[in-house]
Enzyme design. Structure first.
Site, short mmCIF file in Angstrom:
data_model
loop_
_atom_site.label_atom_id
_atom_site.label_comp_id
_atom_site.label_asym_id
_atom_site.label_seq_id
_atom_site.Cartn_x
_atom_site.Cartn_y
_atom_site.Cartn_z
N ASP A 38 0.87 -1.16 0.00
CA ASP A 38 0.00 0.00 0.00
C ASP A 38 0.93 1.23 0.00
OD1 ASP A 38 -2.11 1.89 0.84
OD2 ASP A 38 -1.17 1.72 2.81
N ASP A 240 -1.54 -0.86 6.02
CA ASP A 240 -1.80 -0.32 7.36
C ASP A 240 -3.26 0.07 7.59
OD1 ASP A 240 -1.76 1.91 5.59
OD2 ASP A 240 -1.58 3.22 7.34
N ASP A 244 -7.00 -1.60 3.35
CA ASP A 244 -6.11 -2.68 2.93
C ASP A 244 -6.55 -4.04 3.44
OD1 ASP A 244 -4.27 -0.85 1.73
OD2 ASP A 244 -3.52 -0.38 3.74
P1 ADP Z 1 -4.95 5.55 0.01
O1 ADP Z 1 -5.02 4.18 -0.63
O2 ADP Z 1 -3.80 6.31 -0.56
O3 ADP Z 1 -4.93 5.47 1.53
P2 ADP Z 1 -7.82 6.40 -0.09
O4 ADP Z 1 -8.47 5.28 -0.84
O5 ADP Z 1 -8.06 6.47 1.37
O6 ADP Z 1 -6.24 6.43 -0.45
O7 ADP Z 1 -8.30 7.79 -0.73
C1 ADP Z 1 -8.21 8.01 -2.14
C2 ADP Z 1 -8.36 9.46 -2.47
O8 ADP Z 1 -9.64 9.96 -2.02
C3 ADP Z 1 -7.36 10.38 -1.80
O9 ADP Z 1 -6.15 10.42 -2.50
C4 ADP Z 1 -8.12 11.71 -1.83
O10 ADP Z 1 -8.00 12.31 -3.10
C5 ADP Z 1 -9.56 11.30 -1.63
N1 ADP Z 1 -9.97 11.44 -0.21
C6 ADP Z 1 -10.20 10.43 0.66
N2 ADP Z 1 -10.57 10.90 1.86
C7 ADP Z 1 -10.58 12.26 1.78
C8 ADP Z 1 -10.89 13.33 2.69
N3 ADP Z 1 -11.25 13.13 3.95
N4 ADP Z 1 -10.78 14.59 2.22
C9 ADP Z 1 -10.40 14.82 0.96
N5 ADP Z 1 -10.10 13.86 0.06
C10 ADP Z 1 -10.19 12.60 0.45
MG MG Z 2 -2.58 3.12 3.84
#
Ligand code: ADP
Ligand code: MG
Length: 295
Positions: A38, A240, A244
């Site tokens: 991840d 983490d 995931d």
């Molecule tokens: P990662 O796999 O990198 O942890 P996520 O699946 O949690 O990513 O989130 C994907 C995308 O959704 C982020 O890169 C962001 O653009 C958007 N996003 C998620 N949560 C938020 C939030 N609370 N505020 C703004 N954008 C968010």
């Molecule tokens: Mg992560």
């Protein structure tokens, strides 16, 4: 391997902060030939900070962050927390307005009503879903920051994009070293992330994983692991987050970062009690020593 050897191996792991939940976990690790990482919180520190703000309309920076903070204060996401921390440096929390109808759209962003205005904060696809047009100026700024490996977040007020926030989450110092060791050991490495392709590519270039999958929702991460297994790979997944956990559960070896979410730790069969990725090498080494030598 004898039961004693397995017990010794498990104990040595523990002394290095690598918790092997079962003898099976120790056994599977030596067959692994592909490691899926991840991005956020696994390859990166997982402590994002706001590094830039681009305003596109006539609004002051404090007023802009009041709306952002009121919305994101309801979010559990590290990106939301970064924006809230930044807002604290601009406006005292007692002056933050209240949000109503807060909604988190997993993997995309958040929505709420603040001061009778409709606030949407998130990625490109969330704006598209809400029929919000992304101005050229905004996409240009997003592109610039994403090319640096930063995450760019769009902020809209009543369907107008009023600003873009650039958030940086530095790569862990050991990440690229660990990936090059894996390569020398003959293993493939992949990065999977919910973040954009441009950001994902920039980070992958820094740590030099063999492949990248971007804009992946939790079920996409799990599906990718399944596809690799169908191709004949024995897969370790390292992650983490809650997002995931489906992938951790389907992997041959699920490795959770100890500082991560409880749900990820539960889904995994190996837990790295120290946040360092070195534990991935320790687990594979230990398994190879235990299962290749004594047969
Ligand atoms: P990662 O796999 O990198 O942890 P996520 O699946 O949690 O990513 O989130 C994907 C995308 O959704 C982020 O890169 C962001 O653009 C958007 N996003 C998620 N949560 C938020 C939030 N609370 N505020 C703004 N954008 C968010
Ligand atoms: Mg992560």
């Amino acid at each position: 391997a004898t039961p004693t050897a397995v017990m010794v191996g498990t104990g040595v792991g523990a002394s290095h902060g690598v918790l092997l939940k079962s003898g099976q976990a120790l056994e599977s690790a030596h067959k692994v030939n592909c490691v899926v990482f991840d991005k956020t919180g696994t390859l990166t520190m997982g402590k994002p900070t706001v590094v830039g703000t681009k305003l596109l309309m006539d609004i002051s920076l404090p007023d802009f962050y009041k709306l952002v903070a009121a919305t994101e204060v309801n979010s559990e996401h590290p990106l939301g927390k970064a924006m809230v921390e930044h807002a604290k440096t601009l406006v005292e929390t007692q002056f933050w307005p209240e949000a109503h109808d807060f909604e988190a759209i997993t993997g995309h962003g958040v929505k709420a009503m603040v001061c009778k205005k409709s606030i949407v904060i998130g990625n490109n696809s969330l704006m598209q879903q809400c029929n919000i047009e992304i101005p050229r100026e905004a996409s240009n700024y997003m592109d610039e920051s994403q090319k640096l490996g930063q995450t760019a977040v769009l902020v809209s007020v009543d369907k107008d994009v009023v600003g873009v926030i650039a958030v940086s989450d530095p790569v862990k110092p050991e990440a690229s070293g660990i990936i090059s060791i894996l390569r020398r050991m003959g293993l493939k490495s992949l990065m999977v992330t919910g973040d954009s392709m441009v950001t994902a590519n920039a980070v992958a270039k820094e740590v030099k994983t063999d492949f990248v999958v971007a804009e992946a929702k939790p079920e996409d991460k799990a599906r990718k692991v399944g596809e690799l297994q169908k191709e004949g790979f024995i897969v370790a997944m390292v992650g983490d987050g809650i997002n995931d956990s489906p992938a951790l559960a389907v992997a041959d070896v699920g490795v959770a970062i100890g500082a991560g979410s409880d749900i990820a730790i539960e889904a995994a069969n190996v837990v790295l009690m120290r946040s360092s990725l070195e534990g991935v090498i320790t687990a594979i080494d230990l398994s190879r020593k235990t299962f290749n030598r004594i047969k």
